[in-house]
Motif scaffolding. Structure first.
Motif, PDB file in Angstrom:
ATOM      1  N   ARG A   7      -9.721   1.760   9.132  1.00 27.93           N
ATOM      2  CA  ARG A   7      -7.838   2.634   9.100  1.00 27.93           C
ATOM      3  C   ARG A   7      -7.027   1.843   9.471  1.00 27.93           C
ATOM      4  NH1 ARG A   7      -8.118   9.337   8.077  1.00 27.93           N
ATOM      5  NH2 ARG A   7      -9.430   9.210   6.272  1.00 27.93           N
ATOM      6  N   SER A  10      -6.557  -2.007   8.147  1.00 26.77           N
ATOM      7  CA  SER A  10      -5.682  -1.627   7.091  1.00 26.77           C
ATOM      8  C   SER A  10      -3.993  -1.563   7.605  1.00 26.77           C
ATOM      9  CB  SER A  10      -5.892  -0.825   6.225  1.00 26.77           C
ATOM     10  OG  SER A  10      -7.400  -0.792   6.451  1.00 26.77           O
ATOM     11  N   LEU A  11      -4.374  -0.220   8.249  1.00 27.43           N
ATOM     12  CA  LEU A  11      -2.993  -0.302   9.448  1.00 27.43           C
ATOM     13  C   LEU A  11      -2.186  -1.670   9.575  1.00 27.43           C
ATOM     14  CD1 LEU A  11      -1.307   2.119   8.897  1.00 27.43           C
ATOM     15  CD2 LEU A  11      -1.755   3.080  10.945  1.00 27.43           C
ATOM     16  N   PHE A  14      -1.559  -3.887   7.640  1.00 27.81           N
ATOM     17  CA  PHE A  14       0.324  -3.720   6.562  1.00 27.81           C
ATOM     18  C   PHE A  14       1.319  -4.111   8.356  1.00 27.81           C
ATOM     19  CE2 PHE A  14       2.815  -0.103   5.232  1.00 27.81           C
ATOM     20  CZ  PHE A  14       4.037  -0.457   4.234  1.00 27.81           C
ATOM     21  N   GLN A  17       2.882  -7.132   7.685  1.00 26.52           N
ATOM     22  CA  GLN A  17       4.170  -7.522   6.772  1.00 26.52           C
ATOM     23  C   GLN A  17       4.860  -7.051   6.721  1.00 26.52           C
ATOM     24  OE1 GLN A  17       3.180  -5.958   3.138  1.00 26.52           O
ATOM     25  NE2 GLN A  17       0.583  -6.253   3.729  1.00 26.52           N
ATOM     26  N   VAL A  18       4.950  -5.879   7.771  1.00 28.11           N
ATOM     27  CA  VAL A  18       6.429  -4.882   7.447  1.00 28.11           C
ATOM     28  C   VAL A  18       7.138  -5.884   9.108  1.00 28.11           C
ATOM     29  CG1 VAL A  18       7.615  -2.694   8.012  1.00 28.11           C
ATOM     30  CG2 VAL A  18       5.345  -2.620   6.649  1.00 28.11           C
ATOM     31  N   CYS A  21      10.390  -7.446   7.784  1.00 28.19           N
ATOM     32  CA  CYS A  21      10.893  -6.828   6.656  1.00 28.19           C
ATOM     33  C   CYS A  21      12.246  -7.136   6.669  1.00 28.19           C
ATOM     34  CB  CYS A  21      11.078  -5.032   6.525  1.00 28.19           C
ATOM     35  SG  CYS A  21      11.538  -4.268   4.984  1.00 28.19           S
ATOM     36  N   SER A 110       8.906   3.209   1.527  1.00 32.67           N
ATOM     37  CA  SER A 110       8.305   2.548   0.757  1.00 32.67           C
ATOM     38  C   SER A 110       6.706   2.280   2.082  1.00 32.67           C
ATOM     39  CB  SER A 110       8.388   1.177  -0.180  1.00 32.67           C
ATOM     40  OG  SER A 110       8.727  -0.092   0.454  1.00 32.67           O
ATOM     41  N   HIS A 111       7.952   2.071   2.816  1.00 35.14           N
ATOM     42  CA  HIS A 111       6.508   1.869   4.287  1.00 35.14           C
ATOM     43  C   HIS A 111       6.052   2.889   5.153  1.00 35.14           C
ATOM     44  CE1 HIS A 111       8.716  -2.131   4.020  1.00 35.14           C
ATOM     45  NE2 HIS A 111       9.694  -1.573   5.325  1.00 35.14           N
ATOM     46  N   ARG A 114       2.950   4.059   1.831  1.00 32.29           N
ATOM     47  CA  ARG A 114       1.974   4.023   2.315  1.00 32.29           C
ATOM     48  C   ARG A 114       1.344   4.028   3.709  1.00 32.29           C
ATOM     49  NH1 ARG A 114      -1.939   1.823   0.322  1.00 32.29           N
ATOM     50  NH2 ARG A 114      -2.808  -0.478   1.168  1.00 32.29           N
ATOM     51  N   GLN A 115       2.322   4.326   4.688  1.00 33.95           N
ATOM     52  CA  GLN A 115       1.198   4.100   6.205  1.00 33.95           C
ATOM     53  C   GLN A 115       0.923   5.526   5.823  1.00 33.95           C
ATOM     54  OE1 GLN A 115       4.993   4.310   8.987  1.00 33.95           O
ATOM     55  NE2 GLN A 115       4.303   3.329  10.067  1.00 33.95           N
ATOM     56  N   LEU A 118      -2.817   5.423   3.864  1.00 34.30           N
ATOM     57  CA  LEU A 118      -3.345   3.837   4.927  1.00 34.30           C
ATOM     58  C   LEU A 118      -4.154   5.251   5.541  1.00 34.30           C
ATOM     59  CD1 LEU A 118      -2.229   0.509   5.137  1.00 34.30           C
ATOM     60  CD2 LEU A 118      -3.713   1.767   3.725  1.00 34.30           C
TER      61      LEU A 118
END
Ligand code: URA
Length: 216
Positions: A7, A10-11, A14, A17-18, A21, A110-111, A114-115, A118
């Protein structure tokens, strides 16, 4: 059950990516995106409003005065901020710490979803009006719903949504501190609650014997 550390990886991916933004104009005025911080495997997640001056500079949520109070409230129930996960509805600071605007929340939400997906928390404590209205998808304000847990589905899982006052409210109105402390005291019990599986899973389980019986 995920592999240990998965996790968190993956976090982190992510968060990368953010970090770039540009979904709303707040990107232009920010020092950096304030993604969130804490334990990716936490059962307890807090969702605040938006980064302020200090959060924008340091890139970490709740590091200013409200954050210090949040840490004290956590200590009161035997937790540290490293054991929970802390995020905000908005990942970028609104100028002059003004309230988030509806189109900013819409661009950013959406961020947060998704958090939640995850991290898979069991309890999501919303701090104040903005987070409470967004995550409950209801217009009822914090004064009416604080301290009242509600079971809901977020990120595809059943969670207990637990609205509480924003700690900043207690900085300006000291009697709020009693209310916040008493709402915090219920958190350990909420973390131990058994939750219903999501409605879709229940429907699938219910459908199984019928399928076997050749009813469909
Ligand atoms: N207030 C919030 O809602 N979030 C922060 O990160 C800091 C203050």
């Amino acid at each position: 059950m995920d592999d240990p550390g998965s996790r968190s990886l993956s976090l982190a991916a992510f968060a990368d990516q953010v970090a770039g933004c540009t979904k709303c104009p707040l990107a232009e005025g920010r020092t950096q995106v304030v993604f969130g911080s804490g334990n990716a495997d936490a059962d307890l997640m807090f969702v605040g409003e938006a980064p302020g001056f200090h959060e924008d500079k340091q890139g970490v949520p709740f590091v200013g005065a409200a954050g210090k109070l949040l840490e004290q409230l956590l200590a009161g129930i035997g937790l540290t901020r490293d054991e929970v996960y802390i995020a905000n509805c908005l990942k970028c600071r609104p100028p002059g710490n003004r309230d988030p605007m509806p189109d900013e929340i819409e661009a950013c939400e959406s961020h947060l979803w998704r958090q939640i997906e995850l991290i898979q928390p069991r309890v999501v404590a919303t701090l104040g009006n903005f987070a409470t209205k967004l995550l409950s998808a209801k217009p009822t304000g914090i004064t009416r719903v604080h301290g009242q847990e509600q079971e809901t589905t977020l990120g595809g899982r059943r969670v207990l949504l637990y609205p509480i006052y924003h700690p900043a409210a207690a900085l300006y109105t000291p009697r709020m501190l009693d209310v916040l402390q008493s709402d915090f005291r219920r958190i350990p019990e909420l973390l131990g609650r058994e939750l219903e599986p999501p409605a879709q899973m229940l429907a699938e389980v219910a459908a199984e014997p019928a399928v076997q019986l050749g009813l469909f």
